[in-house]
Design a protein around this motif. Structure first.
Motif, mmCIF file in Angstrom:
data_model
loop_
_atom_site.group_PDB
_atom_site.id
_atom_site.type_symbol
_atom_site.label_atom_id
_atom_site.label_comp_id
_atom_site.label_asym_id
_atom_site.label_seq_id
_atom_site.Cartn_x
_atom_site.Cartn_y
_atom_site.Cartn_z
ATOM 1 N N PRO A 1 0.919 -1.312 0.069
ATOM 2 C CA PRO A 1 0.156 0.006 0.008
ATOM 3 C C PRO A 1 0.841 1.181 0.119
ATOM 4 O O PRO A 1 1.978 1.286 0.618
ATOM 5 C CB PRO A 1 -0.841 -0.081 1.332
ATOM 6 N N VAL A 2 0.298 2.169 -0.734
ATOM 7 C CA VAL A 2 1.216 3.496 -0.853
ATOM 8 C C VAL A 2 1.233 4.360 0.374
ATOM 9 O O VAL A 2 2.157 5.445 0.580
ATOM 10 C CB VAL A 2 0.749 4.099 -1.991
ATOM 11 N N GLU A 3 0.566 4.013 1.493
ATOM 12 C CA GLU A 3 0.340 4.654 2.724
ATOM 13 C C GLU A 3 1.726 4.653 3.224
ATOM 14 O O GLU A 3 1.778 5.468 4.396
ATOM 15 C CB GLU A 3 -0.731 4.322 3.664
ATOM 16 N N ARG A 4 2.579 3.756 3.040
ATOM 17 C CA ARG A 4 3.828 3.672 3.571
ATOM 18 C C ARG A 4 4.297 5.081 3.260
ATOM 19 O O ARG A 4 5.531 5.208 4.142
ATOM 20 C CB ARG A 4 4.636 2.320 2.979
ATOM 21 N N GLY A 5 4.241 5.901 2.412
ATOM 22 C CA GLY A 5 4.857 7.203 2.233
ATOM 23 C C GLY A 5 4.750 7.895 3.475
ATOM 24 O O GLY A 5 5.380 8.737 4.032
ATOM 25 N N GLN A 6 3.398 7.796 4.095
ATOM 26 C CA GLN A 6 3.152 8.603 5.329
ATOM 27 C C GLN A 6 4.083 7.970 6.425
ATOM 28 O O GLN A 6 4.329 8.751 7.337
ATOM 29 C CB GLN A 6 1.609 8.445 5.301
ATOM 30 N N SER A 7 4.250 6.698 6.459
ATOM 31 C CA SER A 7 4.918 6.089 7.712
ATOM 32 C C SER A 7 6.503 6.737 7.626
ATOM 33 O O SER A 7 7.041 7.039 8.548
ATOM 34 C CB SER A 7 4.910 4.637 7.604
ATOM 35 N N GLU A 8 6.726 6.768 6.314
ATOM 36 C CA GLU A 8 8.013 7.368 6.157
ATOM 37 C C GLU A 8 8.354 8.725 6.790
ATOM 38 O O GLU A 8 9.100 8.856 7.508
ATOM 39 C CB GLU A 8 8.706 7.316 4.931
ATOM 40 N N VAL A 9 7.203 9.398 6.333
ATOM 41 C CA VAL A 9 7.478 10.985 6.632
ATOM 42 C C VAL A 9 7.366 11.198 8.406
ATOM 43 O O VAL A 9 8.225 11.762 8.924
ATOM 44 C CB VAL A 9 6.399 11.688 5.939
ATOM 45 N N ARG A 10 6.550 10.220 8.853
ATOM 46 C CA ARG A 10 6.428 10.216 10.380
ATOM 47 C C ARG A 10 7.615 9.627 11.037
ATOM 48 O O ARG A 10 7.836 10.268 12.015
ATOM 49 C CB ARG A 10 5.306 9.358 10.895
ATOM 50 N N TRP A 11 8.236 8.828 10.425
ATOM 51 C CA TRP A 11 9.504 8.408 11.276
ATOM 52 C C TRP A 11 10.791 9.227 11.023
ATOM 53 O O TRP A 11 11.244 9.710 11.798
ATOM 54 C CB TRP A 11 9.990 7.059 10.446
ATOM 55 N N LEU A 12 10.697 10.091 9.802
ATOM 56 C CA LEU A 12 11.685 11.040 9.709
ATOM 57 C C LEU A 12 11.718 12.036 10.518
ATOM 58 O O LEU A 12 12.546 12.595 11.384
ATOM 59 C CB LEU A 12 11.767 11.676 8.326
ATOM 60 N N ARG A 13 10.450 12.705 10.816
ATOM 61 C CA ARG A 13 10.236 13.584 11.843
ATOM 62 C C ARG A 13 10.333 13.307 13.115
ATOM 63 O O ARG A 13 11.094 13.882 13.910
ATOM 64 C CB ARG A 13 8.736 14.108 11.674
ATOM 65 N N ARG A 14 10.026 12.123 13.584
ATOM 66 C CA ARG A 14 10.090 11.517 14.930
ATOM 67 C C ARG A 14 11.741 11.450 15.097
ATOM 68 O O ARG A 14 12.379 11.998 16.205
ATOM 69 C CB ARG A 14 9.412 10.249 15.016
ATOM 70 N N ALA A 15 12.364 10.797 14.298
ATOM 71 C CA ALA A 15 13.895 10.631 14.409
ATOM 72 C C ALA A 15 14.616 12.058 14.332
ATOM 73 O O ALA A 15 15.618 12.242 15.290
ATOM 74 C CB ALA A 15 14.434 9.741 13.178
ATOM 75 N N ARG A 16 14.239 12.996 13.874
ATOM 76 C CA ARG A 16 14.667 14.362 13.759
ATOM 77 C C ARG A 16 14.637 14.929 15.285
ATOM 78 O O ARG A 16 15.362 15.548 15.781
ATOM 79 C CB ARG A 16 14.460 15.292 12.823
ATOM 80 N N GLY A 17 13.515 14.370 15.853
ATOM 81 C CA GLY A 17 13.100 15.003 16.979
ATOM 82 C C GLY A 17 14.130 14.434 18.102
ATOM 83 O O GLY A 17 14.312 15.062 19.082
ATOM 84 N N VAL A 18 14.510 13.246 17.942
ATOM 85 C CA VAL A 18 15.539 12.473 18.874
ATOM 86 C C VAL A 18 17.052 13.103 18.529
ATOM 87 O O VAL A 18 17.542 13.506 19.556
ATOM 88 C CB VAL A 18 15.532 10.963 18.521
ATOM 89 N N ASP A 19 17.298 13.472 17.171
ATOM 90 C CA ASP A 19 18.453 13.713 17.066
ATOM 91 C C ASP A 19 18.505 14.471 15.505
ATOM 92 O O ASP A 19 18.327 13.833 14.853
ATOM 93 C CB ASP A 19 19.497 12.665 16.907
ATOM 94 N N GLY A 20 18.666 15.668 15.535
ATOM 95 C CA GLY A 20 18.399 16.393 14.291
ATOM 96 C C GLY A 20 19.473 16.022 13.201
ATOM 97 O O GLY A 20 19.148 16.553 11.914
ATOM 98 N N ARG A 21 20.651 15.545 13.317
ATOM 99 C CA ARG A 21 21.565 15.144 12.372
ATOM 100 C C ARG A 21 21.032 13.783 11.634
ATOM 101 O O ARG A 21 21.638 13.576 10.818
ATOM 102 C CB ARG A 21 22.802 14.854 13.235
#
Ligand SMILES: Nc1ncnc2c1ncn2[C@@H]1O[C@H](COP(=O)(O)OP(=O)(O)O)[C@@H](O)[C@H]1O
Ligand SMILES: [Mg+2]
Length: 320
Positions: free
Chosen positions: A57-77
């Protein structure tokens, strides 16, 4: 796509050039020059570009965006900045990171930095530690069906269906993996999805992100390094796997590290077997001798579960 970029204010009315980026099997990925600098636009495909038919399912694009944002919240680098979600097929735009080679290309070219593998281990442990036992993160990543379709089915169950001897161990492992809800898992921690930046690893391609068992990320990445150690016959790749595991272990503060290391060891055994017998065979492992080295060890390890640190230390790159 271009209308979406215009709507998000990322490009103007003039000509827009989408330059394809060499990449994976699951998405269209383009580089686009904008007034604010280069960006990457990524759009998930419904049918993956692999030999075996494989829909997702193409909704996985949304999971990716969420992960990228959450990971940057942990460490911006450790993840690129998401600039916009586009209103077509779960496409999104993120900042392009200039001058950052893909880790896989560095390893393949013989530029193996063991310390970098340790940084990968530290970074994934940091995301796991920050999200462990978090109801909010669990609720934000209810992607079990996706993880099943893209990870559990092709990497564990596909082999189980073909190989009766190993089916009980693989089915048990799949059940265990899907039942654990411990931390935010990236799901595709492979050297081809990690950029080498001056500030350390940057993780891409989090389409399989799920709230699940963090042992999976450690096992997935270690498996790649062990396979490449066989392929390239380079001891530094095995040392990299050991450094990854060691650095990751130092970051485990949410459970007994010994439990996680045993789960990760079992997963490595299964993933190794999947990369020689599964739906997504390692494309570079074409030499039959290399396949045999991997298959023999993977089978033995499935029958005799071994913690990931010992597994890596005892891994044989050749049969000499
Ligand atoms: N933000 C980025 N900055 C620089 N290069 C990128 C970026 N995102 C993707 N790339 C390049 O595009 C390739 C494919 O991106 P990836 O997200 O892994 O897509 P796929 O799902 O197709 O594998 C990466 O290996 C990398 O070379
Ligand atoms: Mg990729």
């Amino acid at each position: 796509m271009i209308d979406g970029l215009r709507g998000a204010g990322l490009v103007g009315e003039g000509e827009v050039v989408l330059e394809p980026l060499a990449g994976g099997v699951s998405c269209d990925v383009w580089k686009v020059e904008t007034l604010a600098g280069p960006i990457v636009v990524k759009r998930p495909l419904e049918q993956l570009r692999v030999a075996a038919e494989w829909h997702a399912p193409v909704e996985r694009g949304q999971s990716e965006v969420r992960w990228l944002r959450r990971a940057r919240g942990v460490d911006g680098r450790i993840a690129p900045e998401v600039l916009a979600e586009l209103p077509v097929g779960h496409a999104f735009a993120m900042r392009f990171l200039p001058g950052c080679p893909v880790w896989k290309d560095e390893l393949t070219a013989g530029r193996v930095e063991v310390d970098f593998a340790a940084a990968v281990g530290r970074s994934i442990a940091a995301v796991h530690a920050a999200t462990a036992n978090s109801a909010a993160d669990r609720d934000a990543f209810p992607n079990d069906a996706m993880f099943r379709a893209l990870r559990v089915d092709p990497f564990l169950l596909f082999v189980a269906q073909k190989d009766a001897d190993f089916a009980p161990a693989l089915y048990a492992l799949a059940d265990d993996l899907t039942s654990r809800k411990i931390a935010l898992v990236h799901g595709d921690v492979s050297p081809k999805n990690i950029l080498v930046s001056a500030e350390g690893p940057v993780f891409l391609d989090a389409e399989c992100a799920v709230y699940g068992d963090p042992a999976f990320d450690l096992a997935f990445c270690a498996t790649h390094l062990l396979l490449k150690a066989v392929w390239l016959g380079d001891d530094r790749l095995q040392q990299s796997a050991a450094a990854l595991v060691h650095a990751y272990r130092a970051g485990i503060d949410w459970e007994d590290p010994a439990d996680l290391q045993l789960r990760a060891g079992k997963l490595v055994a299964a993933l190794l077997l999947a990369r020689v017998e599964g739906k997504s065979p390692a494309p570079y492992l074409t030499d039959l001798e290399h396949q045999r080295i991997v298959r023999d060890q993977a089978r033995a390890l499935l029958l005799a579960p071994t913690p990931i640190d010992a597994l890596v230390a005892n891994w044989k790159r050749n049969l000499a």
